[in-house]
Design a protein around this motif. Structure first.
Motif, PDB file in Angstrom:
ATOM      1  N   ALA A  96       5.128   7.561   3.386  1.00 24.91           N
ATOM      2  CA  ALA A  96       5.987   7.366   4.554  1.00 24.91           C
ATOM      3  C   ALA A  96       5.198   6.777   5.721  1.00 24.91           C
ATOM      4  CB  ALA A  96       6.637   8.683   4.956  1.00 24.91           C
ATOM      5  N   GLY A  97       3.961   7.200   5.887  1.00 29.09           N
ATOM      6  CA  GLY A  97       3.117   6.641   6.948  1.00 29.09           C
ATOM      7  C   GLY A  97       2.857   5.155   6.752  1.00 29.09           C
ATOM      8  N   TYR A  98       2.531   4.758   5.537  1.00 29.88           N
ATOM      9  CA  TYR A  98       2.327   3.340   5.251  1.00 29.88           C
ATOM     10  C   TYR A  98       3.612   2.548   5.479  1.00 29.88           C
ATOM     11  CZ  TYR A  98      -2.313   3.937   3.149  1.00 29.88           C
ATOM     12  OH  TYR A  98      -3.633   4.190   2.925  1.00 29.88           O
ATOM     13  N   LEU A  99       4.727   3.108   5.046  1.00 29.06           N
ATOM     14  CA  LEU A  99       5.994   2.407   5.229  1.00 29.06           C
ATOM     15  C   LEU A  99       6.340   2.277   6.711  1.00 29.06           C
ATOM     16  CD1 LEU A  99       8.023   3.941   2.280  1.00 29.06           C
ATOM     17  CD2 LEU A  99       7.044   1.650   2.415  1.00 29.06           C
ATOM     18  N   ALA A 100       6.045   3.301   7.490  1.00 24.86           N
ATOM     19  CA  ALA A 100       6.294   3.221   8.937  1.00 24.86           C
ATOM     20  C   ALA A 100       5.449   2.110   9.563  1.00 24.86           C
ATOM     21  CB  ALA A 100       5.998   4.558   9.602  1.00 24.86           C
ATOM     22  N   ALA A 101       4.196   1.997   9.134  1.00 27.42           N
ATOM     23  CA  ALA A 101       3.346   0.910   9.645  1.00 27.42           C
ATOM     24  C   ALA A 101       3.927  -0.450   9.266  1.00 27.42           C
ATOM     25  CB  ALA A 101       1.925   1.053   9.097  1.00 27.42           C
TER      26      ALA A 101
ATOM     27  N   ALA B 296      16.620  -1.668   2.150  1.00 23.58           N
ATOM     28  CA  ALA B 296      16.484  -0.331   2.734  1.00 23.58           C
ATOM     29  C   ALA B 296      17.716   0.521   2.469  1.00 23.58           C
ATOM     30  CB  ALA B 296      16.224  -0.442   4.235  1.00 23.58           C
ATOM     31  N   SER B 297      18.890  -0.100   2.460  1.00 19.88           N
ATOM     32  CA  SER B 297      20.105   0.671   2.225  1.00 19.88           C
ATOM     33  C   SER B 297      20.139   1.238   0.800  1.00 19.88           C
ATOM     34  CB  SER B 297      21.349  -0.175   2.487  1.00 19.88           C
ATOM     35  OG  SER B 297      21.502  -1.173   1.504  1.00 19.88           O
ATOM     36  N   GLN B 298      19.346   0.676  -0.097  1.00 23.94           N
ATOM     37  CA  GLN B 298      19.259   1.197  -1.456  1.00 23.94           C
ATOM     38  C   GLN B 298      18.109   2.191  -1.607  1.00 23.94           C
ATOM     39  OE1 GLN B 298      18.766  -2.269  -3.843  1.00 23.94           O
ATOM     40  NE2 GLN B 298      20.834  -3.031  -3.474  1.00 23.94           N
ATOM     41  N   VAL B 299      16.984   1.905  -0.966  1.00 25.77           N
ATOM     42  CA  VAL B 299      15.779   2.707  -1.164  1.00 25.77           C
ATOM     43  C   VAL B 299      15.787   3.989  -0.334  1.00 25.77           C
ATOM     44  CG1 VAL B 299      13.273   2.724  -0.823  1.00 25.77           C
ATOM     45  CG2 VAL B 299      14.381   0.728  -1.829  1.00 25.77           C
ATOM     46  N   VAL B 300      16.248   3.919   0.909  1.00 24.30           N
ATOM     47  CA  VAL B 300      16.172   5.075   1.794  1.00 24.30           C
ATOM     48  C   VAL B 300      16.922   6.287   1.245  1.00 24.30           C
ATOM     49  CG1 VAL B 300      16.803   5.933   4.095  1.00 24.30           C
ATOM     50  CG2 VAL B 300      15.620   3.744   3.859  1.00 24.30           C
ATOM     51  N   PRO B 301      18.153   6.136   0.749  1.00 28.21           N
ATOM     52  CA  PRO B 301      18.821   7.326   0.196  1.00 28.21           C
ATOM     53  C   PRO B 301      18.059   7.936  -0.987  1.00 28.21           C
ATOM     54  CG  PRO B 301      20.428   5.591   0.588  1.00 28.21           C
ATOM     55  CD  PRO B 301      19.069   4.989   0.784  1.00 28.21           C
ATOM     56  N   ALA B 302      17.494   7.104  -1.845  1.00 28.85           N
ATOM     57  CA  ALA B 302      16.721   7.619  -2.981  1.00 28.85           C
ATOM     58  C   ALA B 302      15.477   8.349  -2.489  1.00 28.85           C
ATOM     59  CB  ALA B 302      16.335   6.479  -3.925  1.00 28.85           C
ATOM     60  N   GLY B 303      14.821   7.799  -1.489  1.00 31.44           N
ATOM     61  CA  GLY B 303      13.632   8.439  -0.934  1.00 31.44           C
ATOM     62  C   GLY B 303      13.954   9.758  -0.262  1.00 31.44           C
ATOM     63  N   ALA B 304      15.055   9.782   0.494  1.00 28.69           N
ATOM     64  CA  ALA B 304      15.454  11.016   1.166  1.00 28.69           C
ATOM     65  C   ALA B 304      15.769  12.104   0.141  1.00 28.69           C
ATOM     66  CB  ALA B 304      16.657  10.754   2.065  1.00 28.69           C
TER      67      ALA B 304
ATOM     68  N   ARG C 158       0.811  18.453  -3.907  1.00 28.93           N
ATOM     69  CA  ARG C 158       0.399  17.066  -4.164  1.00 28.93           C
ATOM     70  C   ARG C 158       1.540  16.071  -3.976  1.00 28.93           C
ATOM     71  NH1 ARG C 158      -3.706  14.242  -6.401  1.00 28.93           N
ATOM     72  NH2 ARG C 158      -3.152  12.312  -7.462  1.00 28.93           N
ATOM     73  N   ARG C 159       2.701  16.351  -4.541  1.00 28.98           N
ATOM     74  CA  ARG C 159       3.818  15.402  -4.442  1.00 28.98           C
ATOM     75  C   ARG C 159       4.272  15.227  -3.004  1.00 28.98           C
ATOM     76  NH1 ARG C 159       7.509  17.145  -9.582  1.00 28.98           N
ATOM     77  NH2 ARG C 159       6.134  16.289 -11.165  1.00 28.98           N
ATOM     78  N   LEU C 160       4.343  16.302  -2.261  1.00 28.03           N
ATOM     79  CA  LEU C 160       4.770  16.217  -0.874  1.00 28.03           C
ATOM     80  C   LEU C 160       3.717  15.483  -0.034  1.00 28.03           C
ATOM     81  CD1 LEU C 160       7.097  16.929   0.934  1.00 28.03           C
ATOM     82  CD2 LEU C 160       6.035  19.140   1.361  1.00 28.03           C
ATOM     83  N   ALA C 161       2.450  15.718  -0.312  1.00 26.71           N
ATOM     84  CA  ALA C 161       1.375  15.016   0.386  1.00 26.71           C
ATOM     85  C   ALA C 161       1.450  13.515   0.114  1.00 26.71           C
ATOM     86  CB  ALA C 161       0.020  15.574  -0.046  1.00 26.71           C
ATOM     87  N   THR C 162       1.684  13.143  -1.129  1.00 29.94           N
ATOM     88  CA  THR C 162       1.803  11.727  -1.489  1.00 29.94           C
ATOM     89  C   THR C 162       2.996  11.097  -0.785  1.00 29.94           C
ATOM     90  OG1 THR C 162       0.793  12.158  -3.631  1.00 29.94           O
ATOM     91  CG2 THR C 162       2.028  10.121  -3.422  1.00 29.94           C
ATOM     92  N   ALA C 163       4.111  11.809  -0.767  1.00 24.70           N
ATOM     93  CA  ALA C 163       5.301  11.289  -0.103  1.00 24.70           C
ATOM     94  C   ALA C 163       5.055  11.096   1.396  1.00 24.70           C
ATOM     95  CB  ALA C 163       6.482  12.222  -0.332  1.00 24.70           C
TER      96      ALA C 163
ATOM     97  N   LEU D 196       0.832  -1.207   0.000  1.00 27.89           N
ATOM     98  CA  LEU D 196       0.000   0.000   0.000  1.00 27.89           C
ATOM     99  C   LEU D 196       0.867   1.257   0.000  1.00 27.89           C
ATOM    100  CD1 LEU D 196      -2.805  -0.954   2.545  1.00 27.89           C
ATOM    101  CD2 LEU D 196      -3.054  -0.601   0.079  1.00 27.89           C
ATOM    102  N   GLY D 197       1.922   1.242   0.813  1.00 33.81           N
ATOM    103  CA  GLY D 197       2.799   2.404   0.901  1.00 33.81           C
ATOM    104  C   GLY D 197       3.524   2.665  -0.388  1.00 33.81           C
ATOM    105  N   ALA D 198       3.988   1.601  -1.069  1.00 32.51           N
ATOM    106  CA  ALA D 198       4.736   1.758  -2.308  1.00 32.51           C
ATOM    107  C   ALA D 198       3.827   2.050  -3.493  1.00 32.51           C
ATOM    108  CB  ALA D 198       5.546   0.490  -2.583  1.00 32.51           C
ATOM    109  N   GLY D 199       2.647   1.500  -3.488  1.00 38.14           N
ATOM    110  CA  GLY D 199       1.784   1.601  -4.656  1.00 38.14           C
ATOM    111  C   GLY D 199       0.955   2.864  -4.727  1.00 38.14           C
ATOM    112  N   ALA D 200       0.153   3.097  -3.736  1.00 36.26           N
ATOM    113  CA  ALA D 200      -0.743   4.250  -3.800  1.00 36.26           C
ATOM    114  C   ALA D 200      -1.211   4.620  -2.404  1.00 36.26           C
ATOM    115  CB  ALA D 200      -1.942   3.911  -4.673  1.00 36.26           C
TER     116      ALA D 200
END
Length: 142
Positions: free
Chosen positions: A78-83, A117-125, A69-74, A50-54
C-alpha cells in the motif's frame, strides 16, 4: 490454496503489466517532448511495479516484528502504491500543463488508471479485510 494477499498481488501485477504495455503504445504513437511529466510518470510506473511485485526486505522484516507476514506485506505494498499515486498525479499535471497532445495523453492515462483502480481497489480492500479478520481472530484466541 492461494491466500487473498497473494491473489491480489498476482492480479495487480497483471494489471500493471497491461497498463504499462498500453502506456508504452500511447507514448510511442504520440511521443512528443513533455519532459518532466514523462519522467514523473516513468517514476510512478516504477513505484507501481515495486508495489505490485515485491516489498523491500528490510521494511518487511520491521513490519513483521509486530504484524503477521501477510498484513505486513499488504501494508508495504500500500505504501508503494500510494507513492505511485502521488508521482502519477504530479506527472499528469505536468503533461496537462504542456498542453496539446500531452494534455490529451494525460486525460487518456487518467481514464485508464481510473478504470483499472475501479477493478483492483475492491479486490484489495477485500483481501485486507480478510487478513485483518484472521489477525483479530488469532489474537482473540490467545
Amino acid at each position: 490454496m492461494v491466500g487473498p494477499t497473494e491473489r491480489l498481488a498476482a492480479e495487480v501485477a497483471e494489471v500493471v503489466r497491461e497498463e504499462i504495455r498500453q502506456v508504452r503504445a500511447h507514448l510511442l504513437r504520440s511521443a512528443r517532448p513533455a519532459g518532466a511529466g514523462l519522467a514523473l510518470l516513468a517514476t510512478a510506473g516504477g513505484c507501481l511495479v515495486l508495489g505490485a511485485g515485491a516489498a523491500s526486505a528490510t521494511a518487511l522484516r520491521v513490519l513483521e516484528g509486530f504484524l503477521p507476514r501477510r498484513l505486513a506485506t499488504a501494508g508495504l505494498t500500500a505504501g508503494y502504491l500510494a507513492a505511485a499515486v502521488v508521482l502519477g498525479r504530479a506527472g499528469l499535471q505536468q503533461l496537462r500543463a504542456a498542453g496539446g497532445g500531452s494534455a490529451w495523453l494525460a486525460d487518456e492515462m487518467q481514464d485508464a488508471v481510473s478504470a483499472t483502480a475501479s477493478q483492483v481497489v475492491p479486490a484489495g480492500a477485500a483481501a485486507v479485510r480478510d487478513e485483518l479478520d484472521r489477525w483479530g481472530s488469532a489474537r482473540r484466541e490467545q
